[in-house]
Every structure is written in C-alpha cells, then in structure tokens.
Design an enzyme around this catalytic site. Structure first.
Site, PDB file in Angstrom:
ATOM      1  N   ASP A 326       1.068  -1.592  -0.075  1.00 56.10           N
ATOM      2  CA  ASP A 326       0.303   0.359   0.342  1.00 56.10           C
ATOM      3  C   ASP A 326       0.782   1.172   0.112  1.00 56.10           C
ATOM      4  O   ASP A 326       1.489   1.375   0.459  1.00 56.10           O
ATOM      5  CB  ASP A 326      -0.879   0.151   1.393  1.00 56.10           C
ATOM      6  CG  ASP A 326      -2.219  -1.179   1.427  1.00 56.10           C
ATOM      7  OD1 ASP A 326      -2.288  -1.296   0.310  1.00 56.10           O
ATOM      8  OD2 ASP A 326      -2.638  -1.664   2.557  1.00 56.10           O
ATOM      9  N   ASP A 634      -4.882  -3.559   5.189  1.00 54.17           N
ATOM     10  CA  ASP A 634      -4.927  -2.954   6.771  1.00 54.17           C
ATOM     11  C   ASP A 634      -6.770  -3.193   6.519  1.00 54.17           C
ATOM     12  O   ASP A 634      -6.802  -3.059   7.742  1.00 54.17           O
ATOM     13  CB  ASP A 634      -4.881  -1.173   6.641  1.00 54.17           C
ATOM     14  CG  ASP A 634      -5.453  -0.856   5.679  1.00 54.17           C
ATOM     15  OD1 ASP A 634      -6.211  -1.045   4.802  1.00 54.17           O
ATOM     16  OD2 ASP A 634      -4.761   0.079   5.821  1.00 54.17           O
ATOM     17  N   ASP A 638      -9.023  -6.543   2.319  1.00 53.51           N
ATOM     18  CA  ASP A 638      -7.921  -6.723   1.841  1.00 53.51           C
ATOM     19  C   ASP A 638      -7.864  -8.127   2.277  1.00 53.51           C
ATOM     20  O   ASP A 638      -6.755  -9.307   1.772  1.00 53.51           O
ATOM     21  CB  ASP A 638      -7.193  -6.035   3.064  1.00 53.51           C
ATOM     22  CG  ASP A 638      -7.201  -3.954   2.299  1.00 53.51           C
ATOM     23  OD1 ASP A 638      -7.383  -4.114   1.026  1.00 53.51           O
ATOM     24  OD2 ASP A 638      -6.733  -3.208   3.101  1.00 53.51           O
TER      25      ASP A 638
END
Ligand code: ADP
Ligand code: MG
Length: 892
Positions: A326, A634, A638
């Site tokens: 990310d 997170d 996901d």
C-alpha cells in the site's frame, strides 16, 4: 428478561453503567475482582515433566540406556554413570531448547492479541481485549473482531459476520431495536453483537453484557480449536531428512560394528561403541535447534517491528520476489496536511505543518480571512461535519485519533477557527454512510439549527465529479456543464501532479420528508463545492529500502486507492517507476481477467485507483508468473488478498483485526522499510539454519568415518564410547546454537531470492558436508595412527589424541560454516557467541584431558605439549585444504 429484550436505558441500569461516561477505573477493578478477566479457558498444556521425559523417547537413546545398564551390571560402574550423566545433560539441553521455543511462540501469540476501544472515565481508550468487564461501553467499526457480548445501542450501517457462532457466512445487519419475539436464536438477535464475530461494515457502540466463558462463544469454547499449523516447510523437510539420516547412520554404524567384529574386536565392546556412535551420529537435536533458531530470529524481527504470526512465513520471506505494498501509510507517513484548497475557479493555499492546528489561508500570497470567503468557509465546515477524526493534545503536541484523511480536513477547518464543539449547536448528524475504499466516499445527513436538512458527501474527486449535476462557481450555483467540468478536471490533475491527495466535497439540500436509506440515494444529484488537496510525505527510509530490495532481486509494486497522477508522482519520487514500467488503474483492471493481467503484470509497478478486491487479482496474476508475493493490507476487504498471498502482511497501527488475523506478518510501525528488514532477517535465519545443519552433519560424518577407517585398517577403537558421546554433546550443543545466532553475511541482500522448492542441501551444501566430514575423519585417523605407532603400549594416549583432534577439527570447522563462500570471506571471529561457545568447549575438553579425577571417567591421559602441534596441525588441515582449493579455483 434477556438483554436483547430490554431497552438501552434498562440495560444501562441493570449493568450499573453510563453510556455517556463509561465505567470508572474503580468500578472496573471492582467488577474484575468479582467476574475475572475476559478470556476463554485454554486447553491443557504439556507439563514440564512430560516434555523432559519426551527427550528420551528416541529409540537409540533407549538402546544406549539399556546397554549402559547392562555394562553397569557387568561392573563398569564409572562408564555407566558417565554415560547416563551425558544422556541426562543432553536431555536437559533438548528440554531447554524446546521450552525456549515454546515460550517465545507463546510470547508471540500474546503480542498479537486483540485490542478493543472502550469508554472509561469519559474517554475512549484502547485496551487489551482481556481487560474488558461487563458494563463497559465498547465502540467498534468495520474490520474489528468483537471482544465480548454486547447489547448494541448505536449502529451505523452495521453488519456483522457471525459464522464463528452460527455457521452463517453472510453478514447479518444489526440495529438497536428491541426484540419482543420469544425464543429467538443467536442469528436473529439483531441488537446484540457476540464475542469473536467480525464487523464487516459500518460502526456501532454497545454495552458489554457478557465476558470470558460467560459469552455465547464461551459456551461453545470447548468445540473451537484454534490450533494453527506452526510447522514450517523446512521443518517438515528436515523431519523427512531426519528419518533418512537415522537409517544411514544406523547402516554405517552397523558397518562399523561388522567390520570391527570381523577384524577381531570383541562383540561386547563393539556393541557399546556402535550404540554410542549411533546416538552421536543421529542428529536428534536438529529439529529443536531449528525451532530455536526460527524463534530467535522471530524475536530479532520483533525488535525490528515485525511480528511473525505464522512461523512458516519466516522461511517464505526469504523467497519473496515481489512486494505489493500500500502507498498510503506504508510508503508514506500518513500524516496528511491540507496545503491547497480550490473552489469554483478560485484557489487558496494553507500554511502550517502536520496536525498542528495553526496556520493561515492565502490567496495569491496574501493572507486572507477564511470567514470572508463563502465557498472556502463552506468547504472547511463541511469537511469537518463529514468527518470522524479527533485531535488530541498531549505534552504540547497534537496527535490524531482516526483516519488521517479526515484528520487533515479537521485540522484545516481548525485553522479557520472551526471546531466540532462550535458546530454542535448548529448542526446535528442524523445519519452516516461511512467511508469505504470501494466507493471512495463518505456521506452524512445533516440537519441545521433552522431545521434545514442536507447531505454532505466527500471523496475521491474523479468519482464524485460524476455524481454532481451542478457546481458552485464563483459563489453561484450553476449546471456542471462540460466547460466547468474540464476546468475542474484540469485542477484535479494539476493538484495530483504535485503528489497531493485530493478530497472533493459536495452537498445537496434534502426535503424534510425524505428518509435516505442507502448510500446510492445519498450520493447522487450533488452540488460540487470544491477540493482540498493534502500532502502525505514519503517516509524518509522507504526510498533506500526499495533500492535494497531491487538489489536483492525483489520488485516493489505500489498499490493505492489514490489518483493515478498522485500515485505516479510519489512512485517516481521513491524510485519505483522505471522508464519502461507501467501504471494501471482500477478501471483497466476491471476490464481484464487474471490471464490478461498475467501477460503484463511483470511490467506494472503502480496500481492506482484500485479497490481492495483488485488486490486478489494482482496476487493471482503474479503467482501465476511464478512469483512469491508479499502483499500488504489493512481493511476487511484486504483479507482475501492477504490470505492468498505467499506472505500476507498487515498493519499494526491502522490494521483491522480481520486483516491482522489473515496475515502472517504484522508491521508494528506500518512501515515499508520493516518489510525489507523482515525479508533480510528471513533470509538470514534460513542461511543460519543451513549453517548449523552443515556443521552438525559434517561433524557426524567425521565421527562415523574415524571409527570406520579404524575398523577397516585393523586398528583398535580410536575413541571409547564415552568420548564419542562427549564429542556429540559438544558439537550438538553451544557451537551449533551460536551458529543460529550468526549475523547475516554482507551479501544476503545482494542475491536473488531463494527458490521456494530448493532442498536443504542445495547450492553445494551436500558436497560440503560430505567432503568436510571426510577430511575431518582422515585428519583424526592420521593423528591417531601417528601416535599409536609411537606408543603401542599406550592405547589410551592415542585415543586421547584422536579425541582432541576430532573435537578441535570440529571447533575449527564451525568457523568455516559461517560463510558459504570461505572462512576468509568474513572475519571468522565476528560472532562473539560462537567465539564464546568454542572457547568454553575447548576449556571443557582440556578439563576432560587434564583434570585427574575426570581422566578415569573419560579414559583420557594428559597430552604432552609437543603432541598438541600434531593435533593442531591435523585439525586445521581440512579448513586450509578447502580454503586453498577455493583459492586455486578462483585463480583459474
Ligand atoms: P489508499 O490506498 O491510498 O489508502 P483509499 O482507498 O483509502 O486509498 O482512498 C481512495 C480515495 O478515497 C482517496 O484518494 C481519497 O480521495 C478518498 N478518501 C480517502 N479517505 C477518505 C475519507 N476518509 N473520506 C472520504 N474520502 C476519502
Ligand atoms: Mg486508505
């Protein structure tokens, strides 16, 4: 009456709590004394005694103990007692190793134990789940695992997945309404939330009605097995290898015994020697040392902020070839600050740094009063209304509680003198549709003090723009026709090009009768007000980490929900974007299946404007290309990608419980650089395990061959059983452990990732073991023969020489094992544990040889100084021969 049948007020009364202030610390302590901690009873653990005895269940050890007892009956008391003592010491060693491994695994479990947010003394505080008591007011949102049984009294779009309890995997919608129907099952108690279930959407608040074993989960706790498979591929492979090695060791030992007997040795002494040899040659300590090395490595990782949740990940880390990370918060600091604001053809800049709520507003370099600019002020106000973050002061500093994007908007509003408190009298929030990274928006329904209602939506500008039908332009509301549209688009791209993350804000008035049920209803026909652009600086250490990964043959891929241009700008800054690398956005991903993605995925370095769902596709495509993929995440959404990645990584700070539970690695500091550190450690742990496998096995080969050579050459036994056992104790003991603590070689991050299918003996390790063991055996037998020829009448002296040579040869060899290149490629004494271990082994050996009371036990004779030259010479020959051959090969 049950809690689900009561009004919120009654629950509050019955449980003696207050939904506005929560419990006080005193009340908490009182309740805890009464009802205990919030935990489920765990199953029984293996007792210490059992673990100790399990060290001796190995077949050859039992045979040895049996044989020793026999020799004890035959009058060899000293031998018998000494052998039993050594077996016991070995047992203790194994016991402590296994204990240590177990303890550190337990500690790991505790570190990743879940936390919850409760209201205590009027403040929302994060506490460990086990500290919750009945009557606590608990807040939870999407991604949390519910920490106790709760009666819900506030719910926004709340959905909870309760499969752990009900088996139903479709989340059930929750609300706060009283249930009057009798005999409802758990699955229908829509105003209750249960321990162990998962919030998949929305947020809410509840009163804790049950904890620990007094929860719905507690009632079925005995049925739940949370046995995680903790064995790593290497451990499994070693287990198979161990079986083969046992057979090989037994066969070789048998050969030694047979040759010995044929060549005139008596059966009884050959039997005892053979059994001792078998015990020594079987690397029974290997699995325990591997576990210790793994868990020590895991502890080193913790010091570097990486928590391994699943042990196999330690090995897989060393194979990682792609890291998908990310951007926001992992590569960047997630400390967002609004610097640019734009509304209907006019733009302002904002000063100030971080979350410090002080700064000015500027129009063309002149400071202005935001109260005087209608649309600016409206933008700031709405940004604060459609917002969840809170700014808290601590030691003259400000820190944020909540989403950083919201935080930036909160702070920009505060710079204009707006606070949540000052808005409270003027506006009430009636409903909220929380942010979700699929929609990339958040909305609230608001009523102002004049009883006017409206919707405020904020979110990704390029998404929001399509939902607006008009726009505020220079203070007037006009149709959002193409000219305004293009101009707005241009501003969005221009701000994104400055690496700014942009949030658009829009609204619409609402009739009093309309009750908005879904986000689709709320988020349409909006009036576009403007944009706030925020910086999110890269973490300073990430650029270097990405470079190191590249040198290590690991590609870094950036994944973000942010705008393509923003993502690109930051990727360039971090060195992720190469000249030929591609940027792909969510739309393009939607139009591709996994196979099509697979064809181009190797060239893509940035995925922008993606939704969490896309991550799974990316993982699959990369895996199809043969990559070992590390993937971060997170949120709840996901979880599938994290689970299917080879190394699922979750965030310690911003990560949800769900993400953490599906991951095998947690980054305590959310930092990309920690992934690199963990990979480096993972590679090192694997190399260290190879190091002591090499050392242990070469030593064992040496021990067997000394005996075999002697038997073939019609010589007497070069070592007596107790000496063999002692050698084994030393080699299996401290030096091997110290190798497990070795520092990485300077080239660990300069090599390609290891192939995951690679065998234990790959890259020449098997040859190293055999050739080195062979040389150790030869050197020892030569020393033995040389001295035996001179002192034919004194076999014990020759045996002592052989004993010392074998031990020293192994202790010199152990330094060699620190490098796969050669002993001279790094400072041999760099590992102080190893130096200490070897020194103490040498001292122990000298003690066995020179302390008079030990001499009869170990059948040793003091060695005269001159013969130490022979011993030293012979025992260092193997190292010099191999180093020399390497040197010659390099010259060629
Ligand atoms: P990232 O992967 O960068 O964290 P997100 O999926 O969180 O991306 O966000 C995607 C986009 O949604 C952002 O670029 C931003 O425009 C918008 N956004 C992010 N957070 C919020 C929020 N709290 N409220 C409204 N919009 C948001
Ligand atoms: Mg985000």
């Amino acid at each position: 009456m049950m809690f689900h049948e009561m009004k919120e007020k009654d629950v509050e009364k019955v449980l003696n709590t207050n939904v506005k202030h929560g419990l006080t610390q005193k009340e908490v302590e009182k309740k805890r004394k009464q009802f205990g901690w919030n935990e489920l009873d765990e199953g029984e653990k293996q007792s210490a005694l059992l673990l100790f005895f399990s060290q001796f269940k190995d077949f050859m050890t039992l045979v040895l103990l049996g044989a020793t007892l026999v020799s004890g009956f035959l009058g060899e008391y000293i031998d018998a007692i000494a052998i039993i003592a050594i077996v016991l010491i070995n047992g203790f060693l194994g016991y402590f190793q296994e204990r240590k491994a177990e303890k550190s695994l337990q500690a790991l479990k505790e570190m990743s134990a879940p936390q919850v947010t409760v209201l205590r003394d009027g403040n929302w505080t994060k506490i460990m789940s086990r500290e919750v008591v009945v009557g606590d007011i608990m807040r939870f949102s999407s991604g949390d695992r519910i920490g106790a049984d709760l009666r819900i009294f506030e719910a926004n779009n709340l959905e909870i997945e309760e499969s752990a309890l009900t088996g139903e995997s479709i989340p059930s919608a929750k609300n706060t309404e009283i249930i009057t129907k009798k005999d409802v099952g758990l699955g229908d108690m829509n105003n209750m939330a249960f321990m162990g279930t998962m919030v998949t959407r929305g947020n809410g608040i509840g009163i804790v009605t049950g904890i620990g074993m007094k929860t719905a989960m507690g009632e079925i706790a005995h049925m739940i097995q949370n046995a995680d498979v903790m064995e790593t591929p290497l451990q499994r492979r070693l287990e198979q290898l161990g079986k083969i090695l046992i057979v090989v060791a037994l066969l070789l030992t048998l050969l030694v015994v047979v040759v010995g007997v044929v060549h005139g040795h008596d059966l009884y002494s050959m039997f005892l020697a053979g059994v001792s040899l078998a015990v020594a040659a079987i690397p029974e300590g290997l699995p325990a040392i591997v576990t210790v090395a793994l868990s020590l490595g895991v502890q080193r990782m913790i010091r570097k902020n990486a928590i391994v949740r699943k042990l196999p990940a330690v090995e897989t880390l060393g194979c990682a070839s792609v890291i998908c990370s990310d951007k926001t918060g992992t590569m960047t600091q997630n400390k967002m600050t609004v610097t640019h604001i734009w509304s209907g053809g006019k733009s302002w800049s904002v000063s100030g740094t971080g979350y410090y709520p002080e700064g000015g507003f500027y129009f063309k370099d002149n400071e202005i009063k935001p109260q005087n600019e209608k649309s600016l002020y409206q933008l700031l106000t709405f940004g604060l209304l459609c917002n969840h973050a809170e700014l808290k002061a601590r030691d003259k500093d400000f820190y944020l509680d909540g989403d950083p994007t919201d935080g930036a908007l909160l702070v920009s509003a505060m710079k204009a003198g707006l606070t949540r408190e000052s808005l409270q009298g003027q506006f009430t929030i009636e409903k909220e549709f929380p942010f979700d990274s699929n929609r990339k928006m958040m909305s609230v329904v608001v009523r102002d003090k004049n009883n006017r209602r409206f919707v405020i939506t904020k979110g990704a500008p390029d998404v929001l723009i399509g939902l607006c039908e008009s726009v505020l332009w220079e203070g007037r509301q006009v149709l959002f026709h193409s000219e305004y549209m293009t101009q707005t688009q241009r501003v969005i791209e221009e701000l994104a090009g400055k690496a700014l993350r942009n949030i658009a804000i829009a609204f619409k008035p609402l009739d009093n009768q309309i009750d908005i049920q879904s986000e689709e209803e709320a988020e349409k026909d909006l009036i576009f007000i403007g944009l706030q652009g925020m910086i999110d600086p890269p973490r300073p250490e990430v650029k270097q980490a990405i470079k190191e990964c590249k040198e290590a043959g690991i590609k870094t891929v950036m994944i973000t929900g942010d705008h393509v241009i923003t993502a690109k700008a930051i990727a360039k800054e971090l060195g992720i974007l190469q000249t030929n690398s591609k940027v792909l956005d969510g739309q393009a991903l939607n139009n591709m299946n996994v196979d099509e993605l697979e064809d181009i995925v190797d060239d893509v370095s940035v995925f922008a404007r993606v939704s969490p769902e896309h991550k799974l596709k990316i993982v699959k495509a990369l895996q199809n290309r043969g990559h070992i993929v590390a993937m971060t995440g997170d949120g709840v959404n996901d979880a599938p990608a994290i689970k299917s990645a080879d190394i699922g990584i979750s965030m310690g700070i911003t990560g949800t419980d769900v993400a953490k539970e599906s991951s095998s690695l947690i980054l305590l500091d959310d930092n990309f650089a920690t992934i690199k550190a963990a990979i480096k450690e993972g590679r090192n742990i694997y190399e260290n395990i190879r190091k002591f496998i090499r050392y242990l096995l070469a030593s064992n080969v040496g021990e067997i061959l000394v005996m075999l050579f002697a038997m073939i050459l019609y010589l007497p036994l070069p070592l007596v059983p107790i000496q063999i056992l002692w050698v084994n104790l030393v080699t299996d003991g401290l030096p091997a452990m110290a190798l497990g603590l070795d520092q990485p070689e300077d080239n660990v991050m300069k090599r390609k990732p290891r192939h995951p299918k690679e065998g234990v003996f790959a890259r020449g390790l098997g040859w190293k073991v055999v050739s080195r063991g062979f040389l150790i055996g030869i050197a020892t037998i030569i020393a033995f023969i040389t001295v035996y020829r001179q002192h034919l009448d004194n076999l014990a002296y020759a045996q002592t020489i052989a004993f010392a040579t074998l031990v020293l040869a192994q202790l010199i060899h152990v330094f060699d094992c620190r490098s796969e290149r050669s002993i001279f490629s790094r400072n041999p004494f760099g590992n102080l544990y190893l130096v200490g271990a070897v020194l103490s082994s040498v001292i122990l050996m000298l003690g066995v040889i020179y302390i008079p009371s030990l001499q009869p036990v170990f059948h040793t004779v003091p060695i005269i100084p001159r013969d130490w030259l022979l011993i030293l010479g012979m025992s260092s020959i193997p190292t010099f021969m191999l180093a020399g051959s390497l040197f010659v090969r390099k010259k060629e």
